[in-house]
Each structure stands twice: as structure tokens, then as C-alpha cells.
Design an enzyme around this catalytic site. Sequence first.
Site, mmCIF file in Angstrom:
data_model
loop_
_atom_site.group_PDB
_atom_site.id
_atom_site.type_symbol
_atom_site.label_atom_id
_atom_site.label_comp_id
_atom_site.label_asym_id
_atom_site.label_seq_id
_atom_site.Cartn_x
_atom_site.Cartn_y
_atom_site.Cartn_z
ATOM 1 N N TYR B 291 3.067 -0.728 10.920
ATOM 2 C CA TYR B 291 2.068 -0.770 9.844
ATOM 3 C C TYR B 291 1.475 -2.170 9.777
ATOM 4 C CZ TYR B 291 0.241 0.324 5.155
ATOM 5 O OH TYR B 291 -0.550 0.558 4.059
ATOM 6 N N TYR B 342 -7.914 2.063 7.721
ATOM 7 C CA TYR B 342 -6.772 1.820 6.842
ATOM 8 C C TYR B 342 -6.483 3.100 6.085
ATOM 9 C CZ TYR B 342 -4.023 -0.475 3.137
ATOM 10 O OH TYR B 342 -3.052 -0.843 2.249
#
Lengths: 149, 390
Positions: B291, B342
Amino acid sequence: MSTPDVKSVLAFPYPVPEVGAEDYWQAANDERLVMQKCDACAKLRFTPAPICTHCGDDQFTWAELSGKGKIITWTVITHPIHPAAVAKVPYVVVVVELDEQPGLRMVSNLIDAEVGEDGSAPTITFYAAVSVAFEPHPSGQKLPMFRLV
Amino acid sequence: MQSIANKACIVGVGHTEYSKDSGRSELKLATEAIGTAIADAGLSPVDIDGITKYTMDNNDPIDIARNLGIPRLRFFGEVAYGGGGGPCGTILMAAMAVATGQAKAVVAFRAMNERSGRGTARFGQAPTDESVTGVKSYMSPYGLFSPAQMVALAARRHMHLYGTESKHFGEIAVACRHHANMNPDAMMYGRPMTIEDHQASRMIADPLHLLDCCLETDGGAAVVITTPDRARDLKHVPVHIASAGLGGGAWNHLHILKDVEAPHTESTVIADHLFGDAGITQADIDVLFVYDHFTPLVMMAIEDYGFCKRGEGKDFVGNGRLRWPDGELPLNTSGGNLSHGYMHGMQNNIEAVRQLRGTARCQVKDADFAFIAAGNAVPTSAMILRRDGA
């Protein structure tokens, strides 16, 4: 949740003490830095917490600290993301470790340090000694901040 | 000890386009992404009986069920901590539901208008409330608001302790952009980036440059989870959940203000069992998904999950190791949060499934195992996915 006109917000938000933290903020108004000291194991803790984060005891006494510490890390904020930041950049956010106990750290501002518009801050170094100073927020609440010694 | 290892599969993936302004509601984005994922699995909405979501997602499972035509919802649940708990935690929860017979097929999703602000506030901007209380009252009055500003404090500490430099963080951003430039769906497709570009990008919160920070995106993404037995009859070769976990602890009480020196982190809590549960080691991982909210935290995750020792990240990420096709361990092969979109890590899950189906654009040759870490510096989640037959 209130949604004030963005242009009218010229200060960073002020703290509203949560239950159990009133004495911390009142002491700041009296220009004293206090933290909870566990009655059982004598360890200090921060941020204010209902039980000792070291031993689990819930009895404590507010202890006054020397206000002296050292810089653990910092950032120079040059990009304003809050309306009140526009007039404040560049400003320095520091993490200070207080002399009374290893690992006892708090977030604050380093004030009166030499900082360039590009974020350069030649006088700030790791573990530099700092001392607390109480600066008023426009709301009237004083905030513990730090200066290089 | 019992674990979730090999008791559930990902059988469908779906997403919308990722953009700066979707022009439609968050519910519409969720139903589009989930509908696409269900169709990709070869199922229809009547086959779905569970939904797991990120706590912070604004969509209500029952609204999704009604709009998609899911008639009976036998399982629903949500996982806290945003991009930390959500990305792999929603899949772990879904896997537990199907493995225990609480549901037959569950969708995990993320949908938001985070960039346009039509429904979700932008994370890169400060709220303008007059006052704050609780943990924020020890940060916001000092002008410390955004995740980027907090991560800057941790990044500088890492640099001091281990000799890491900004250009090392830049290697991570460049690798993700390299992959995004082979992915026409990526928000940063057609916009190549060099280390020099990274170093020249404007400072957000020293030492964090603009190009150390992820995108902000409108969109939706979803995956479908069921049991290995049911997966056999579906459209695609299943991708197995080899292991998964959630991790948190008492040390980051100031939320994402990461204590770089902490011996145990939210990531090490998971690492302690994740590889053992899957019956493999870090050396068996063929493709890496971490991430990428901020490049320094990617480096810290790589260290804490044991791909290298703490402090060795600066060397580990160098020499093109993270770049497909020649790198030994390609990272975020569709571009990640930094350069694809995102979608709070759900886009990485989808890309990992494609890698193990053998249908990725930057296809890693003979990829058997993918490692996926969700956002660190908050309570987090992670999983290992396995190719069918591996």
C-alpha cells in the site's frame, strides 16, 4: 458538525479537553507542563489516559515537568493545507522527548527557529535541547510550544 | 493452530475508471464495480449473499443489495482503519464467512469520490472546524493535520537512524510510475517520471516531496470471494487466499504518527504468522503489493514484513529490483496508489489477482505467490495469494 466559512477560519483549531484531560489544558493556561504520573509504578504517560499504559493502574497524580527535552524529529511545513496555515508557513512541527522519561514524547511547534521559505532549517538538529514556552491561541487557550535552548 | 489458509478464493474482480471527478454518486460507483466483479466471476447478483466494506466507506450494504438485486443478504461486516484494515481485512472477513458457511459468495469493495469531494472529504486537505478534541487536540492546534505531514516526521527519523535519503524513497515512486506507464487505465499513464523529477517535485512537508504522496481518486473497485469447491465451477481459474491477517497494537496511540524505533509494529504482528500460515517464506514471493500512501511507509513495510532487515530498505529498493520486467521483485505492477489510482488499496488486490491468473499487463513470469500489504502506520491488514496449482 459545524461548517464555518473557510475564509473566516484564521486560526488552527483549539483544543476542547476530553473527559480526564481538563487538568492538562488548565495547567497550560497556568504556564505549567503537567502529565499523569502513575501512583503505582511512577511512570509518566502522555497523551492523557484513564489507566497507566505501563502497569494498568488507574490511580495517578498530575506531575509538573521541567519542560526540558530534546528534538526527536521534525518537519518544516511549507505547503499550507489549512486557511490559517497560509500566513504561518513555513512553520516547524517537532516531536519532543521530555527529559523526565525515555520515550515520553509530545508533538508541538518549535518557535523562533531560523527557517527559510524553502523549508531549510539549518539550526535544527537531532537531539537538540529545547525548553517549553506557552503561547496563546486566539481562543485564549495557551499551548505548550518549544524553543531551542 | 487453525488459520484461514486455503479455505477461500477470489473468483471475480471489477472496477470503474479511476478519475479526478467521476460525475456520479458513490453508490453508483459501488454498484458498477461490484456488478462488474460479479459478472467477472460468472455469477449473478442472486448468487451473492454477503458484503464486506471499509468502515469509512459511505455506502450502506443494504442500499447496494437493493440496487444490484441481491435478494438475501446473509452476511455483512465492516473493517476499521481506512486503508489499513480495509484492503485485506474485508477479504479476510469475507473468507471467514464463506469458510464457516455463513455465506456462499461475498463481495468486498471500496467506492469513493475522494478526489472530487462529492461525498468523501479529501485526505490531503485539513478540516476547518474551529475546535478539536481527543487525540487530534494534541496535533491539530500545532498545524499538524494531514497524513503527509505526520509521515514526514517518521520519514526524517528513518533517514536519521538508517542513513536513508529522499532519493531512496524516490525509487519506490519511480517503480510505481514505470508500471503505470504500461497501464492505459492508470491516472498517470503517459506521464513518465525519473528520480530527477522526484527530487525536483515541490516539497509538501520536508522531507516529503509531492511525488512521495499518493493520488486522490474517484472510483470503485470490488472482488468476489467464495470457497475453493464453488470456485471450481466458475468462469476463471480461482486465486487462493494462502493466508491473511489483521494487525494492530498499542504503540501508535497518536494514530499515524509512527514510532520508527518500535520493535513491534502493526506489520510485524501480521508478519509473525502470515508466511508460516501460507507455508512459504518471503523468498517465495514473486510479486509484491505494498500500500503506497507515502513512499517512506512502503519502505518501512518492506522492512517490517521481513523482505529485508530494518534499515536495509534503502539498498533493497535500489538497482531496479522493484521494476518489471527485469526486477527481482516487481512492486505494484499496475501503478499502485501512487500512479494507478488511489482506490484505498483495492486496486492492488485486483492487480494481484490478474498476476496469478496470468492476465496482468506487466505479467510476472511464472508468478505463484503475491504478497499484499495494506496501509501501515495505522492498524493494518495483509494477505498472501496463491496461483491455482502452485
